[in-house]
Design a protein around this motif. Structure first.
Motif, mmCIF file in Angstrom:
data_model
loop_
_atom_site.group_PDB
_atom_site.id
_atom_site.type_symbol
_atom_site.label_atom_id
_atom_site.label_comp_id
_atom_site.label_asym_id
_atom_site.label_seq_id
_atom_site.Cartn_x
_atom_site.Cartn_y
_atom_site.Cartn_z
ATOM 1 N N ARG A 107 -3.833 6.803 -4.201
ATOM 2 C CA ARG A 107 -3.505 5.856 -3.139
ATOM 3 C C ARG A 107 -3.748 4.437 -3.648
ATOM 4 O O ARG A 107 -4.836 4.119 -4.141
ATOM 5 C CB ARG A 107 -4.384 6.134 -1.923
ATOM 6 C CG ARG A 107 -4.074 5.276 -0.706
ATOM 7 C CD ARG A 107 -2.854 5.740 0.018
ATOM 8 N NE ARG A 107 -2.653 4.996 1.257
ATOM 9 C CZ ARG A 107 -1.528 5.019 1.948
ATOM 10 N NH1 ARG A 107 -0.516 5.747 1.528
ATOM 11 N NH2 ARG A 107 -1.418 4.331 3.068
ATOM 12 N N ARG B 252 -3.625 0.187 -3.002
ATOM 13 C CA ARG B 252 -3.587 -0.916 -2.053
ATOM 14 C C ARG B 252 -2.705 -2.018 -2.612
ATOM 15 O O ARG B 252 -2.497 -2.109 -3.820
ATOM 16 C CB ARG B 252 -4.991 -1.464 -1.790
ATOM 17 C CG ARG B 252 -5.883 -0.526 -0.999
ATOM 18 C CD ARG B 252 -7.223 -1.187 -0.746
ATOM 19 N NE ARG B 252 -8.129 -0.335 0.004
ATOM 20 C CZ ARG B 252 -9.375 -0.673 0.330
ATOM 21 N NH1 ARG B 252 -9.850 -1.849 -0.059
ATOM 22 N NH2 ARG B 252 -10.128 0.156 1.017
ATOM 23 N N VAL B 253 -2.203 -2.876 -1.738
ATOM 24 C CA VAL B 253 -1.393 -3.993 -2.193
ATOM 25 C C VAL B 253 -2.211 -4.843 -3.162
ATOM 26 O O VAL B 253 -3.374 -5.140 -2.931
ATOM 27 C CB VAL B 253 -0.910 -4.838 -0.987
ATOM 28 C CG1 VAL B 253 -2.069 -5.347 -0.168
ATOM 29 C CG2 VAL B 253 -0.047 -5.994 -1.464
ATOM 30 N N HIS C 276 5.579 4.238 0.308
ATOM 31 C CA HIS C 276 4.774 3.417 1.215
ATOM 32 C C HIS C 276 4.531 4.074 2.560
ATOM 33 O O HIS C 276 3.769 3.544 3.378
ATOM 34 C CB HIS C 276 5.445 2.058 1.417
ATOM 35 C CG HIS C 276 5.685 1.318 0.138
ATOM 36 N ND1 HIS C 276 6.892 0.742 -0.193
ATOM 37 C CD2 HIS C 276 4.857 1.080 -0.918
ATOM 38 C CE1 HIS C 276 6.814 0.183 -1.383
ATOM 39 N NE2 HIS C 276 5.589 0.374 -1.854
ATOM 40 N N ARG D 111 -8.030 1.048 -5.545
ATOM 41 C CA ARG D 111 -7.468 2.260 -4.927
ATOM 42 C C ARG D 111 -8.297 2.595 -3.706
ATOM 43 O O ARG D 111 -9.470 2.289 -3.622
ATOM 44 C CB ARG D 111 -7.527 3.444 -5.901
ATOM 45 C CG ARG D 111 -6.710 3.218 -7.161
ATOM 46 C CD ARG D 111 -6.730 4.464 -8.015
ATOM 47 N NE ARG D 111 -6.708 4.109 -9.428
ATOM 48 C CZ ARG D 111 -6.864 4.978 -10.397
ATOM 49 N NH1 ARG D 111 -7.052 6.235 -10.126
ATOM 50 N NH2 ARG D 111 -6.851 4.595 -11.649
ATOM 51 N N GLU D 112 -7.650 3.258 -2.758
ATOM 52 C CA GLU D 112 -8.364 3.682 -1.566
ATOM 53 C C GLU D 112 -9.060 5.008 -1.822
ATOM 54 O O GLU D 112 -8.577 5.814 -2.611
ATOM 55 C CB GLU D 112 -7.406 3.827 -0.397
ATOM 56 C CG GLU D 112 -6.847 2.483 0.061
ATOM 57 C CD GLU D 112 -5.930 2.641 1.253
ATOM 58 O OE1 GLU D 112 -5.511 3.791 1.531
ATOM 59 O OE2 GLU D 112 -5.650 1.643 1.921
ATOM 60 N N THR E 69 0.841 -1.198 0.000
ATOM 61 C CA THR E 69 0.000 0.000 0.000
ATOM 62 C C THR E 69 0.876 1.247 0.000
ATOM 63 O O THR E 69 1.893 1.312 0.700
ATOM 64 C CB THR E 69 -0.897 0.015 1.246
ATOM 65 O OG1 THR E 69 -1.757 -1.131 1.207
ATOM 66 C CG2 THR E 69 -1.741 1.276 1.298
#
Length: 299
Positions: free
Chosen positions: A211, A213-214, A188, A298-299, A138
C-alpha cells in the motif's frame, strides 16, 4: 466492442508473426508456395486486419479531470504531454491517451538527441537517470517488473532507426511489458489506475500488494523498455489490463510552470493544440514542484 477487439491484442500479434513468417519463408524459398496465387491476397488481408486490430483502443466514459500529485521533484521538462495535445503520444492504445513523458532539463553535459557517433550514450550520462519516482496518489501495487536492463540511449541514427522499426515492432509483438520495461501499476481504488514505466533496473521498492501513500518513493527513473533516453512515462487508466484500458484525463495540482523552454527540445516546441489540457506543462516547458524529496512511505 472496442474493448473486446483491443482485448484480442495477443491474437493480432500472433497473426502478424505468422504473416511475417510466411512472407519471409516464401521469399527465402523455405516454404513451398501453392501453385495458385490466391494465397497472397489472403495473407495480405490477414496482416491488414491484424495491424488494424492493434490500433483499435477503447475510450473512457465522460469523466472529470483527475488531479494528482506530480511524480517527480525539483526541476523537470515535459516531452510527450497532454499539455500539448490529446492523444499525447499519438495513440489511444494501451491506455496512453493522456500519458506524460518527463525528463530533467538540458545541461551542458546532456547528450544530444541525435549524434553521428557509432556508440550511443550510456544511461548514466543523463541527469534523469536514477532520480526518485513518487506515487501520484494513494493506492495498492498490483503489478511490478524490475529486472529488465537499462539499455543505452537511442541517440545515434542507426539505433534510432532500428528503434522505430525492428526494435519497436519486436517489443510490440512481445507485449506491453516489453514496451514498458521496468514498471509499477498502482490501483487507487476509485476506478483509476496509474502506470509508471521505464524505471531503473532493481529500483522498484514496493512489493506487489504493498500500500502506497501519495508522495511515497516507488522506484527510480531508468531507461528500460521502449525508451530512447532515460525518462519517466506515467499514465492514468480506467482498468488494470493495458490492452483493454482507456486513458483518463490527468493533471498535476502541485507543479509551477516557469515559462522557460528547454533548448534541446526547441525544434519540437509549438503552440498547444485545442485538445490540450491547460493545467499540464506543454511540450518543452520547464516546470518545478515545491515538494521536498522525502523517503518512501507505505501504510
Amino acid at each position: 466492442m472496442r474493448r473486446m477487439i483491443a482485448g484480442l491484442r495477443p491474437l493480432w500479434c500472433l497473426l502478424l508473426v505468422l504473416v511475417a513468417t510466411v512472407i519471409i519463408g516464401d521469399l527465402a524459398g523455405l516454404i513451398p508456395a501453392p501453385e495458385s496465387i490466391w494465397w497472397v491476397p489472403g495473407v495480405v488481408a490477414v496482416g491488414a486486419v491484424s495491424g488494424a486490430g492493434l490500433q483499435i483502443a477503447p475510450r473512457a466514459k465522460p469523466h472529470s479531470l483527475q488531479l494528482m500529485s506530480c511524480p517527480v521533484r525539483g526541476e523537470w521538462t515535459s516531452l510527450n504531454t497532454p499539455g500539448q495535445r490529446l492523444p499525447s503520444h499519438g495513440t489511444r492504445t494501451l491506455g496512453q491517451w493522456c500519458a506524460v513523458d518527463v525528463l530533467k532539463p538540458t545541461t551542458e553535459s546532456t547528450p544530444p538527441l541525435l549524434h553521428h557517433r557509432l556508440r550511443a550514450s550510456a544511461p548514466e550520462d543523463y541527469e534523469s537517470f536514477g532520480e526518485p519516482v513518487h506515487a501520484m496518489a494513494t493506492g495498492t501495487v498490483i503489478r511490478r517488473r524490475h529486472r529488465a536492463r537499462d539499455h543505452r540511449a537511442r541517440n545515434t541514427w542507426v539505433s534510432r532507426l532500428l528503434m522505430v522499426t525492428v526494435e519497436g515492432l519486436l517489443r510490440t509483438l512481445a507485449g506491453p511489458s516489453a514496451l514498458l520495461g521496468n514498471h509499477v501499476v498502482v490501483d487507487h481504488g476509485d476506478g483509476t489506475v496509474a502506470v509508471y514505466a521505464h524505471l531503473q533496473r532493481n529500483s522498484v521498492l514496493p512489493e506487489t500488494g504493498a500500500r502506497l501513500r501519495v508522495g511515497g518513493v516507488l522506484g527510480r527513473v531508468g531507461n528500460s523498455g521502449n525508451s530512447s533516453e532515460p525518462h519517466l512515462h506515467v499514465q492514468l487508466m480506467d482498468r488494470t489490463r493495458l490492452s483493454t484500458a482507456a486513458g483518463l484525463k490527468l493533471a498535476w495540482h502541485d507543479v509551477i510552470l516557469t515559462d522557460e523552454l528547454d533548448a534541446r527540445l526547441a525544434e519540437f516546441i509549438a503552440e498547444p493544440e485545442r485538445s490540450a489540457i491547460k493545467d499540464m506543462p506543454p511540450m518543452g516547458e520547464i516546470f518545478t514542484t515545491p515538494w521536498a524529496e522525502e523517503p518512501g512511505r507505505r501504510e
